[in-house]
Each structure stands twice: as structure tokens, then as C-alpha cells.
Scaffold this motif. Structure first.
Motif, PDB file in Angstrom:
ATOM      1  N   GLU A 100     -30.781  19.454  44.799  1.00 30.84           N
ATOM      2  CA  GLU A 100     -30.790  20.472  43.744  1.00 30.84           C
ATOM      3  C   GLU A 100     -30.420  19.854  42.397  1.00 30.84           C
ATOM      4  OE1 GLU A 100     -28.227  24.438  42.727  1.00 30.84           O
ATOM      5  OE2 GLU A 100     -28.817  24.128  44.816  1.00 30.84           O
ATOM      6  N   SER A 103     -33.187  17.503  41.144  1.00 33.61           N
ATOM      7  CA  SER A 103     -34.295  18.308  40.612  1.00 33.61           C
ATOM      8  C   SER A 103     -33.969  18.807  39.203  1.00 33.61           C
ATOM      9  CB  SER A 103     -34.584  19.494  41.531  1.00 33.61           C
ATOM     10  OG  SER A 103     -35.085  19.045  42.764  1.00 33.61           O
ATOM     11  N   GLY A 104     -32.722  19.207  38.972  1.00 34.82           N
ATOM     12  CA  GLY A 104     -32.308  19.632  37.640  1.00 34.82           C
ATOM     13  C   GLY A 104     -32.394  18.510  36.626  1.00 34.82           C
ATOM     14  N   ILE A 106     -34.404  15.929  36.784  1.00 29.32           N
ATOM     15  CA  ILE A 106     -35.831  15.688  36.556  1.00 29.32           C
ATOM     16  C   ILE A 106     -36.396  16.714  35.598  1.00 29.32           C
ATOM     17  CG2 ILE A 106     -38.107  15.692  37.671  1.00 29.32           C
ATOM     18  CD1 ILE A 106     -36.665  14.362  40.103  1.00 29.32           C
ATOM     19  N   ARG A 107     -35.985  17.989  35.736  1.00 29.85           N
ATOM     20  CA  ARG A 107     -36.434  19.020  34.792  1.00 29.85           C
ATOM     21  C   ARG A 107     -35.975  18.689  33.367  1.00 29.85           C
ATOM     22  NH1 ARG A 107     -35.087  22.292  39.075  1.00 29.85           N
ATOM     23  NH2 ARG A 107     -33.069  22.845  38.172  1.00 29.85           N
ATOM     24  N   THR A 108     -34.763  18.218  33.238  1.00 28.83           N
ATOM     25  CA  THR A 108     -34.236  17.829  31.910  1.00 28.83           C
ATOM     26  C   THR A 108     -35.062  16.690  31.328  1.00 28.83           C
ATOM     27  OG1 THR A 108     -32.005  18.528  32.513  1.00 28.83           O
ATOM     28  CG2 THR A 108     -32.208  17.026  30.651  1.00 28.83           C
ATOM     29  N   SER A 110     -38.158  15.935  32.001  1.00 31.45           N
ATOM     30  CA  SER A 110     -39.489  16.464  31.653  1.00 31.45           C
ATOM     31  C   SER A 110     -39.433  17.262  30.362  1.00 31.45           C
ATOM     32  CB  SER A 110     -40.009  17.347  32.784  1.00 31.45           C
ATOM     33  OG  SER A 110     -40.208  16.592  33.939  1.00 31.45           O
ATOM     34  N   LYS A 111     -38.361  17.995  30.176  1.00 34.49           N
ATOM     35  CA  LYS A 111     -38.223  18.850  28.997  1.00 34.49           C
ATOM     36  C   LYS A 111     -38.110  18.028  27.706  1.00 34.49           C
ATOM     37  CE  LYS A 111     -35.223  22.544  27.261  1.00 34.49           C
ATOM     38  NZ  LYS A 111     -34.050  23.368  27.588  1.00 34.49           N
ATOM     39  N   TYR A 112     -37.396  16.921  27.762  1.00 32.35           N
ATOM     40  CA  TYR A 112     -37.129  16.158  26.544  1.00 32.35           C
ATOM     41  C   TYR A 112     -37.915  14.867  26.427  1.00 32.35           C
ATOM     42  CZ  TYR A 112     -33.306  19.433  26.031  1.00 32.35           C
ATOM     43  OH  TYR A 112     -32.563  20.565  25.888  1.00 32.35           O
TER      44      TYR A 112
END
Length: 113
Positions: A100, A103-104, A106-108, A110-112
Motif C-alpha cells: 500500500e 503504491s502511494g 509510485i502515485r506521488t 507519477s504526479k510530480y
């Protein structure tokens, strides 16, 4: 007569979870020291750019220094994210929590990115 070397005996592990948490904490501390040093260098670069602007340097020279500072900040960001990933991998939490958190992260990224 040579003096005997004073070697420290290796520390005994008190438990897998404790040793893993210490290792993860050491990893995080080392990364944070390195990132702190990097950010201090960036701070110096920004001060230099300010002096260039105030001193009337050419826009091209200022742009070059700004690009270098931006690249250094990007590098600090990615090193911080790498620190987060290493910490999560080394941390002794269960697989579900770890997945979990990764994954968070990786999202960060991708976002920046």
C-alpha cells in the motif's frame, strides 16, 4: 611491541523486527543527511542567481544557473522518493501495508514526474 587493535564486537540481534526497523531508520537518516546537504547547495545556487539578477547579469547566464538549480531540486526530489522506497522495503511491516505504501509512493512519483 604493537598495541592490540580495539575492535568492537558485532552487536547481537535482539529480534528480526527490531534489527530491521533499526536498519530502515539508518537508511532514512543517511538519505536525509545527503538530501539536506544537496538542498544547502541548491540554496547557495539560488543566492548566486539572486546576486546575478541584482548585478544585472545577462538573462542567458541567469537562465543557465536557474536550470542548474532546478535540476538539483529535481534530483533531491527523486532521491527523497528513493529513500521512501528503500525505507518501505527495509521496514519490517507486513506485505499488505508495504504494498500500500509503495503504491502511494509510485502515485506521488507519477504526479510530480
Amino acid at each position: 611491541m604493537p598495541t592490540p587493535s580495539k575492535r568492537k564486537a558485532p552487536k547481537k540481534a535482539t529480534g528480526t523486527a527490531v534489527a530491521t526497523v533499526q536498519t530502515a531508520t539508518e537508511i532514512r537518516a543517511a538519505h536525509q543527511r545527503a538530501i539536506g546537504l544537496r538542498l544547502r547547495r541548491v540554496e547557495g545556487q539560488i543566492r548566486g542567481v539572486l546576486r546575478m539578477v541584482e548585478g544585472g547579469e545577462s538573462c542567458e547566464d541567469i537562465a543557465q544557473q536557474l536550470a542548474a538549480a532546478r535540476q538539483a531540486l529535481d534530483r533531491a526530489f527523486f532521491e527523497m522518493m528513493a529513500c521512501s522506497l528503500e525505507y518501505e522495503i527495509a521496514d519490517g511491516r507486513d506485505e499488505g501495508q508495504r504494498q500500500e505504501r509503495v503504491s502511494g509512493i509510485i502515485r506521488t512519483l507519477s504526479k510530480y514526474a
